[in-house]
Motif scaffolding. Structure first.
Motif, mmCIF file in Angstrom:
data_model
loop_
_atom_site.group_PDB
_atom_site.id
_atom_site.type_symbol
_atom_site.label_atom_id
_atom_site.label_comp_id
_atom_site.label_asym_id
_atom_site.label_seq_id
_atom_site.Cartn_x
_atom_site.Cartn_y
_atom_site.Cartn_z
ATOM 1 N N GLY A 224 -0.377 0.746 24.735
ATOM 2 C CA GLY A 224 0.248 -0.464 24.689
ATOM 3 C C GLY A 224 1.465 -0.276 25.423
ATOM 4 O O GLY A 224 1.892 0.651 26.012
ATOM 5 N N VAL A 225 2.460 -1.181 25.268
ATOM 6 C CA VAL A 225 3.679 -1.201 25.836
ATOM 7 C C VAL A 225 4.594 -0.469 25.045
ATOM 8 O O VAL A 225 5.719 0.191 25.845
ATOM 9 C CB VAL A 225 4.245 -2.589 25.979
ATOM 10 N N SER A 226 4.421 0.003 23.976
ATOM 11 C CA SER A 226 5.306 1.015 23.008
ATOM 12 C C SER A 226 4.636 2.332 23.162
ATOM 13 O O SER A 226 3.742 2.369 23.336
ATOM 14 C CB SER A 226 5.393 0.292 21.657
ATOM 15 N N TYR A 227 5.852 3.075 23.280
ATOM 16 C CA TYR A 227 5.581 4.701 23.303
ATOM 17 C C TYR A 227 6.405 5.440 22.103
ATOM 18 O O TYR A 227 5.970 6.274 21.893
ATOM 19 C CB TYR A 227 5.856 5.322 24.670
ATOM 20 N N SER A 228 7.196 4.362 21.411
ATOM 21 C CA SER A 228 7.694 5.066 20.253
ATOM 22 C C SER A 228 6.702 5.252 19.259
ATOM 23 O O SER A 228 7.373 5.969 18.146
ATOM 24 C CB SER A 228 8.733 4.285 19.915
ATOM 25 N N ASN A 229 5.569 4.943 19.300
ATOM 26 C CA ASN A 229 4.740 5.247 18.059
ATOM 27 C C ASN A 229 3.628 6.410 18.580
ATOM 28 O O ASN A 229 2.557 6.680 17.713
ATOM 29 C CB ASN A 229 3.756 4.246 17.752
ATOM 30 N N GLN A 230 3.952 7.215 19.430
ATOM 31 C CA GLN A 230 3.396 8.372 19.761
ATOM 32 C C GLN A 230 4.026 9.672 19.803
ATOM 33 O O GLN A 230 5.205 9.526 20.246
ATOM 34 C CB GLN A 230 2.347 8.205 21.073
ATOM 35 N N PRO A 231 3.541 10.979 19.701
ATOM 36 C CA PRO A 231 4.088 12.024 19.654
ATOM 37 C C PRO A 231 4.421 12.294 21.008
ATOM 38 O O PRO A 231 3.611 12.092 22.018
ATOM 39 C CB PRO A 231 3.279 13.217 18.904
ATOM 40 N N GLN A 232 5.554 13.114 21.296
ATOM 41 C CA GLN A 232 5.942 13.719 22.678
ATOM 42 C C GLN A 232 5.679 15.057 22.898
ATOM 43 O O GLN A 232 6.083 15.692 21.689
ATOM 44 C CB GLN A 232 7.359 13.332 22.983
ATOM 45 N N HIS A 233 5.030 15.561 23.796
ATOM 46 C CA HIS A 233 4.766 17.021 24.150
ATOM 47 C C HIS A 233 5.651 17.675 24.855
ATOM 48 O O HIS A 233 5.910 17.014 26.065
ATOM 49 C CB HIS A 233 3.301 17.307 24.433
ATOM 50 N N PHE A 234 6.501 18.547 24.609
ATOM 51 C CA PHE A 234 7.704 19.110 25.489
ATOM 52 C C PHE A 234 7.337 20.510 26.240
ATOM 53 O O PHE A 234 6.418 21.139 25.750
ATOM 54 C CB PHE A 234 8.681 19.239 24.662
ATOM 55 N N GLY A 235 7.665 20.571 27.385
ATOM 56 C CA GLY A 235 7.578 21.913 28.182
ATOM 57 C C GLY A 235 8.667 22.622 27.443
ATOM 58 O O GLY A 235 9.340 22.299 26.766
ATOM 59 N N ASP A 236 8.677 23.898 28.273
ATOM 60 C CA ASP A 236 9.423 24.982 27.594
ATOM 61 C C ASP A 236 10.930 24.972 28.014
ATOM 62 O O ASP A 236 11.904 25.504 27.609
ATOM 63 C CB ASP A 236 8.904 26.298 28.145
ATOM 64 N N GLY A 237 11.298 23.941 28.950
ATOM 65 C CA GLY A 237 12.755 23.708 29.391
ATOM 66 C C GLY A 237 13.094 24.391 30.566
ATOM 67 O O GLY A 237 12.386 25.600 31.183
ATOM 68 N N THR A 238 14.033 24.081 31.321
ATOM 69 C CA THR A 238 14.575 24.580 32.148
ATOM 70 C C THR A 238 16.074 24.796 32.123
ATOM 71 O O THR A 238 16.875 23.639 31.858
ATOM 72 C CB THR A 238 14.501 23.872 33.863
ATOM 73 N N ARG A 239 16.618 26.170 32.037
ATOM 74 C CA ARG A 239 18.086 26.175 32.013
ATOM 75 C C ARG A 239 18.842 26.403 33.218
ATOM 76 O O ARG A 239 18.450 27.289 33.954
ATOM 77 C CB ARG A 239 18.142 27.577 31.127
ATOM 78 N N LEU A 240 19.608 25.486 33.581
ATOM 79 C CA LEU A 240 20.308 25.294 34.767
ATOM 80 C C LEU A 240 21.760 25.373 34.664
ATOM 81 O O LEU A 240 22.209 24.690 33.738
ATOM 82 C CB LEU A 240 20.052 23.888 35.177
ATOM 83 N N SER A 241 22.277 26.427 35.383
ATOM 84 C CA SER A 241 23.853 26.576 35.358
ATOM 85 C C SER A 241 24.426 26.180 36.695
ATOM 86 O O SER A 241 23.783 26.662 37.701
ATOM 87 C CB SER A 241 24.120 28.012 34.894
ATOM 88 N N ILE A 242 25.604 25.510 36.714
ATOM 89 C CA ILE A 242 25.996 24.945 38.080
ATOM 90 C C ILE A 242 27.464 25.536 38.140
ATOM 91 O O ILE A 242 28.210 25.175 37.229
ATOM 92 C CB ILE A 242 25.932 23.549 37.994
ATOM 93 N N LEU A 243 27.672 26.597 38.970
ATOM 94 C CA LEU A 243 28.990 27.184 38.967
ATOM 95 C C LEU A 243 29.850 26.646 40.384
ATOM 96 O O LEU A 243 29.297 26.440 41.321
ATOM 97 C CB LEU A 243 28.683 28.678 39.014
#
Lengths: 111, 117
Positions: B98-117
């Motif tokens: 449907g138009v709503s996504y707030s009733n479904q679980p989200q599956h996450f990736g492992d992440g990207t750790r970004l540093s800007i110097l």
């Protein structure tokens, strides 16, 4: 608007129980609960939908009181593996409903 | 199934450089999201997509761009890196009929750790 979680941090001994609360100033359609261990991705625990239901699996359960715009996560007989940061995410009504996450509750279970 | 895959896992950028964070999912999910996570701040939604060719802004879109040409891929572009963009970035996906996504679980990736110097 970001939901408010309490407490911000809690330390438990193995076997003790804990309750984490999540409250919102907006009418809620859904509440999500996720656990994140240090350096890892958030992992889905459960979703509660409008209707005041209670859910649970194993020793982790949650309730949703839509009138009070609150949800609570219950951890019973805590285990070391329960350690991590618990996030609630709230979904409000209308259109493409976004999920807004709280800042998290850090739970540490010690032997 | 690999789930949600993010690359790279770590990156250091200089101020003013640009880069693309890659995200791909193999679950045939229609919804995809980019979040940033700063210490003590929880997850903030940057952009999201409800399907190929459709994207929309989240809470903190400034300084970022996205595109969604396929169901599987949802890259996040930083054009002019700034120190304020130092963060951990998570991509997630979910499925909703449907138009709503707030009733479904989200599956996450492992992440990207970004540093800007």
């Amino acid at each position: 608007q970001q939901p408010v979680q309490s407490p911000q941090a809690v330390i438990l001994r193995e076997g003790e129980d804990a309750v984490i609360n999540c409250s919102s100033s907006k009418a809620l359609y859904s509440v999500h609960w996720y656990r994140q261990k240090h350096g890892e991705a958030p992992v889905f625990l459960m979703i509660l939908l409008k209707g005041g239901e209670q859910k649970g699996h194993d020793k982790i359960s949650a309730s949703f009181n839509e009138k009070k715009q609150q949800s609570s996560l219950y951890l019973t007989a805590s285990q070391l593996s329960y350690s991590g940061t618990y996030f609630c995410g709230t979904g409000s009504g209308g259109g493409y409903q976004k999920v807004t996450f709280g800042i998290g509750t850090k739970l540490q279970v010690i032997p | 199934n690999a789930g949600v895959t993010q690359t790279p896992k770590f990156r250091i950028l200089k101020i003013g450089q640009s880069m693309t964070l890659q995200c791909t999912q193999d679950m045939n999910h229609n919804y995809m999201y980019w979040y940033r996570q700063d210490p003590g701040m929880g997850l903030k939604l940057i952009y999201y997509s409800v399907g190929a060719g459709i994207t929309d802004k989240g809470e903190v879109p400034n300084g970022y761009n996205v595109s969604r040409s396929t169901t599987e891929d949802f890259p996040l572009r930083l054009e002019l890196a700034a120190p304020s963009q130092t963060s951990v970035y998570f991509c997630a996906s979910s499925y909703s009929m449907g138009v709503s996504y707030s009733n479904q679980p989200q599956h996450f990736g492992d992440g990207t750790r970004l540093s800007i110097l």
